[in-house]
Design an enzyme around this catalytic site. Structure first.
Site, short mmCIF file in Angstrom:
data_model
loop_
_atom_site.label_atom_id
_atom_site.label_comp_id
_atom_site.label_asym_id
_atom_site.label_seq_id
_atom_site.Cartn_x
_atom_site.Cartn_y
_atom_site.Cartn_z
N LYS A 1 1.16 -1.76 -0.11
CA LYS A 1 0.19 0.05 0.01
C LYS A 1 1.01 1.25 0.21
O LYS A 1 1.85 0.81 0.67
CB LYS A 1 -0.56 -0.04 1.32
CG LYS A 1 -2.15 -0.75 1.42
CD LYS A 1 -3.37 -0.60 2.70
CE LYS A 1 -3.70 -1.98 2.43
NZ LYS A 1 -5.22 -1.51 1.93
N ASP B 1 -6.84 -3.08 10.68
CA ASP B 1 -8.27 -4.25 10.31
C ASP B 1 -8.56 -5.15 10.77
O ASP B 1 -8.70 -6.15 10.34
CB ASP B 1 -6.77 -4.14 9.18
CG ASP B 1 -7.65 -4.28 7.17
OD1 ASP B 1 -8.99 -4.39 7.76
OD2 ASP B 1 -6.53 -5.40 6.76
N ARG C 1 -10.04 -11.75 2.89
CA ARG C 1 -11.38 -12.19 2.13
C ARG C 1 -10.85 -14.22 1.99
O ARG C 1 -10.50 -14.95 2.55
CB ARG C 1 -11.57 -12.24 0.36
CG ARG C 1 -10.87 -12.21 -0.28
CD ARG C 1 -10.99 -11.60 -1.53
NE ARG C 1 -10.79 -9.83 -1.52
CZ ARG C 1 -10.98 -8.89 -2.90
NH1 ARG C 1 -11.72 -9.73 -3.58
NH2 ARG C 1 -11.83 -7.78 -2.54
N1 BES Z 1 -7.68 -3.86 4.62
C1 BES Z 1 -7.66 -2.76 3.31
C2 BES Z 1 -9.30 -2.34 3.70
C3 BES Z 1 -9.38 -1.54 3.89
C4 BES Z 1 -9.60 -0.15 3.14
C5 BES Z 1 -9.76 -1.31 5.25
C6 BES Z 1 -9.57 1.53 3.67
C7 BES Z 1 -10.37 -0.05 5.74
C8 BES Z 1 -9.88 1.50 4.54
C9 BES Z 1 -8.32 -5.13 2.36
O1 BES Z 1 -7.36 -5.55 2.68
C10 BES Z 1 -8.16 -3.86 0.71
O2 BES Z 1 -7.10 -3.29 1.06
N2 BES Z 1 -8.34 -4.89 -0.01
C11 BES Z 1 -8.19 -3.57 -0.85
C12 BES Z 1 -9.30 -4.88 -2.51
C13 BES Z 1 -8.61 -4.97 -3.76
C14 BES Z 1 -7.08 -5.44 -3.47
C15 BES Z 1 -9.18 -5.64 -4.28
C16 BES Z 1 -8.77 -2.73 -1.17
O3 BES Z 1 -10.36 -1.97 -1.10
O4 BES Z 1 -8.54 -2.03 -2.48
ZN ZN Z 2 -6.98 -6.16 5.10
ZN ZN Z 3 -5.67 -5.10 1.72
#
Ligand code: BES
Ligand code: ZN
Ligand code: ZN
Length: 476
Positions: free
Chosen positions: A258, A269, A332
Site C-alpha cells: 500500500k 484491519d 477474503r
Molecule cells: N484492509 C483493506 C481494506 C480497507 C481499506 C479497510 C480502507 C479499511 C480502510 C483490504 O485488505 C484491501 O486492501 N482491499 C483492497 C482490495 C483490492 C486489492 C481488490 C482495496 O479495497 O483496495
Molecule cells: Zn485488509
Molecule cells: Zn489489504
C-alpha cells in the site's frame, strides 16, 4: 470507568441536566423561577443548550430534537449526550445528574449512551497526560423513578463492550499482534464466562488453512485462529449463530504494498475481530439466551523473503483453489478458511464482520455499514431494524449471480480480485463461495476507524458492529 447509577430524586450533583422539549414542564427539578423562565425562553428560541449557575452548581437544560421516528430521536439524544460531555469537560464537571423532562426513560438512556460513548479516551501511551487532557466526568446519576435496574446494567455492558473493541483497534500491531489478540480474547472469555480455544500455527497447518497460511507467510509472527463459544443452558436457538471477524492485525498490502497514506490506519484491519470478540463479551455478560460461536483468523499482512505473491495458487481449507492476483486482497483469504471452518457447527446463520474493501468506504463513507448475503429477508429486516436502533445503519448491496463471473479464474477455481467495478460485491461473492449456511457479510471498512471525531464516535476505532450485534441478539 465512569460510575452510572439511578436516583429517584435530584442528587446532590455538581451539574443537573434536564433534556426537554419546547413544551415540556420544567417544574420539580429545583430550578429557580428565573432559571425556569429563562430556560423555557431559550428553548422556545431553538437554543440547543441553556445553562445557569457556576461550575459546582450548574443547571443545564438541553433541547430535544423532535424527529418523527423514534430511532432518530434516540440518535439525536446520543448526539446531545456527546455535546453535553464537551460542555462538562469545559466546565471541569465531574458529577452529573440527568433527567428527561417528560419522563421518557428510553430517551434518557440514549442521551446517557451518547455521553458515555463520547467519554472514551485512548490514553495508554499518553504517559504525560495532563489532567486537562483527560475527560473530567466521573459520576452519572439518572433521575427517574421508573427506570429499570436491568436497563442500566445493559447500557453499562454496551458501553464497556464498545470501548473494549475501540481499545483493541487503537492498539498498534507492535503491542497487539495475532498472538496477543488471541490472548486478549482468552481474557475476555475468562471475564465474561465463555469458552475460548486458540489454534496455533502447527494446528492451522495440519488443518490446511491455505488462505490464512499464505497471508501469514510474509510474517515473522505466527497466525492464530480463535474459537469462542457461548452456550447458555436456555438458548433459544437449537443451531448456533456463527460470527466471523477479520483479524488482520496490520495490513501493509503485502508485495502489492500500500502507498504510505493508505497504510497509516491499517492497524484497524482487525476491527471485525475486535467487534465479534467484544460482542461475545457483551452477550455473555448480559447472559442473553443465545448460542453463539465466534471465529477469528488472525495474522499481519507483511513482507519478508517468503511472503506470498501475485500469481500464487492456494488451496483453501475447504479444498477450493484460489489464484492470488493481489496480495492486498488478503482479508477474503483468511476469512474464507474461517467461514468454511464454521460450517462444521451447522449454523442457522453466519454473520461476518470485516474491514474488507476500500470500495465499500468509497460507496457510502463512514455513515453506515455495507452488507449483503444469502440469508432470508426476515433476518435481513431484523438486522436493518437493529442497525437503525443503534444507528449503525445497514446499506444492502445487490448480490446478483452475474458478479460471480467476475471472480472466475483461468487456472484456478476463483481469483481473489474482481474487475474495476463492484469491488465490495465481488469481495462478498468471493466469501460466499465458502459458506453454504444462511450468510450475511458486513463490510465495515468505512465506519470502523475515523480520521476525525464524529459526535460520540471519537477519532480512531469506533467499535462499530458491537452495538449492532448486541441489539440483534437482544431481540433474537
Ligand atoms: N484492509 C483493506 C481494506 C480497507 C481499506 C479497510 C480502507 C479499511 C480502510 C483490504 O485488505 C484491501 O486492501 N482491499 C483492497 C482490495 C483490492 C486489492 C481488490 C482495496 O479495497 O483496495
Ligand atoms: Zn485488509
Ligand atoms: Zn489489504
Amino acid at each position: 470507568m465512569t460510575l452510572l447509577k439511578r436516583s429517584s430524586k435530584i442528587a446532590e450533583a455538581e451539574a443537573l441536566v434536564i433534556y426537554a422539549g419546547k413544551k415540556s414542564s420544567l417544574d420539580g427539578f429545583g430550578l429557580t423561577h428565573e432559571q425556569q423562565k429563562a430556560a423555557a425562553d431559550a428553548l422556545r428560541h431553538d437554543r440547543k443548550m441553556f445553562f445557569s449557575g457556576h461550575p459546582g452548581k450548574l443547571k443545564i437544560v438541553m433541547l430535544k430534537d423532535e424527529k418523527p421516528e423514534l430511532y432518530k430521536q434516540h440518535e439525536a439524544a446520543r448526539r446531545a449526550g456527546a455535546q453535553l460531555l464537551q460542555f462538562l469537560n469545559e466546565t471541569k464537571s465531574s458529577d452529573v445528574c440527568i433527567a428527561d423532562a417528560d419522563g421518557e426513560d428510553d430517551i434518557l438512556l440514549a442521551l446517557t449512551e451518547g455521553l458515555l460513548l463520547a467519554n472514551y479516551q485512548f490514553l495508554n501511551y499518553k504517559v504525560n497526560a495532563k489532567k486537562k487532557e483527560k475527560d473530567s466526568l466521573q459520576n452519572v446519576s439518572l433521575m427517574s423513578s421508573s427506570l429499570k435496574e436491568k436497563d442500566l446494567e445493559k447500557l453499562e455492558i454496551i458501553i464497556r463492550a464498545t470501548c473494549i473493541a475501540r481499545d483493541l483497534v487503537n492498539e498498534p500491531v507492535s503491542t497487539l499482534n495475532a498472538v496477543e489478540l488471541a490472548k486478549q480474547f482468552q481474557k475476555l472469555g475468562k471475564d465474561a464466562g465463555f469458552k475460548v480455544e486458540v489454534l496455533n500455527k502447527s494446528k492451522i497447518q495440519s488443518l490446511k488453512m491455505g488462505g490464512l497460511l499464505a497471508v501469514n507467510s510474509g510474517s515473522d509472527i505466527p497466525p492464530t485462529f480463535t474459537i469462542m463459544e457461548y452456550k447458555p443452558a436456555k438458548a433459544k436457538n437449537k443451531k448456533p449463530v456463527v460470527l466471523v471477524g477479520k483479524g488482520v492485525v496490520y495490513d501493509t498490502g503485502g508485495y502489492n504494498l500500500k502507498p504510505g497514506p493508505s497504510m497509516e490506519t491499517m492497524k484497524c484491519d482487525m476491527a471485525g475481530a475486535a467487534a465479534v470478540g467484544a460482542a461475545m463479551w457483551a452477550i455473555a455478560k448480559a447472559k442473553l439466551p443465545v448460542h453463539v460461536i465466534a471465529l477469528v483468523p488472525a495474522t499481519d499482512n507483511r513482507i519478508n523473503g517468503s511472503g506470498y505473491v501475485a500469481g500464487d495458487i492456494l488451496k483453501m481449507y475447504n479444498g477450493l483453489t484460489v489464484e492470488v492476483l493481489n496480495t492486498d486482497a488478503e482479508g477474503r483469504l483468511i476469512l474464507a478458511d474461517a467461514l468454511s471452518y464454521g460450517e462444521r457447527f451447522k449454523p442457522e446463520l453466519v454473520m461476518e464482520f470485516s474491514t474488507l474493501t476500500g470500495a465499500a468506504m468509497a460507496a457510502i463513507g463512514h455513515y453506515g455499514i455495507v452488507c449483503m448475503g444469502t440469508a432470508d429477508e426476515q433476518v435481513k429486516n431484523k438486522l436493518k431494524e437493529s442497525g437503525n436502533n443503534v444507528y449503525e445503519r445497514l446499506a444492502e448491496f445487490p448480490f446478483w449471480d452475474e458478479y460471480d463471473e467476475l471472480i472466475k479464474s483461468d487456472i484456478a477455481e476463483i481469483k481473489n480480485i474482481g474487475g474495476p467495478y463492484g469491488g465490495a460485491i465481488t469481495a462478498g461473492k468471493f466469501l460466499a463461495r465458502f459458506v453454504s449456511s444462511p450468510y450475511i457479510h458486513f463490510d465495515i471498512a468505512g465506519p470502523a476507524f475515523l480520521s476525525a471525531k464524529d459526535s460520540y464516535r471519537g477519532k480512531g476505532g469506533t467499535g462499530v458492529g458491537v452495538r449492532l450485534m448486541f441489539d440483534f441478539f437482544s431481540n433474537y
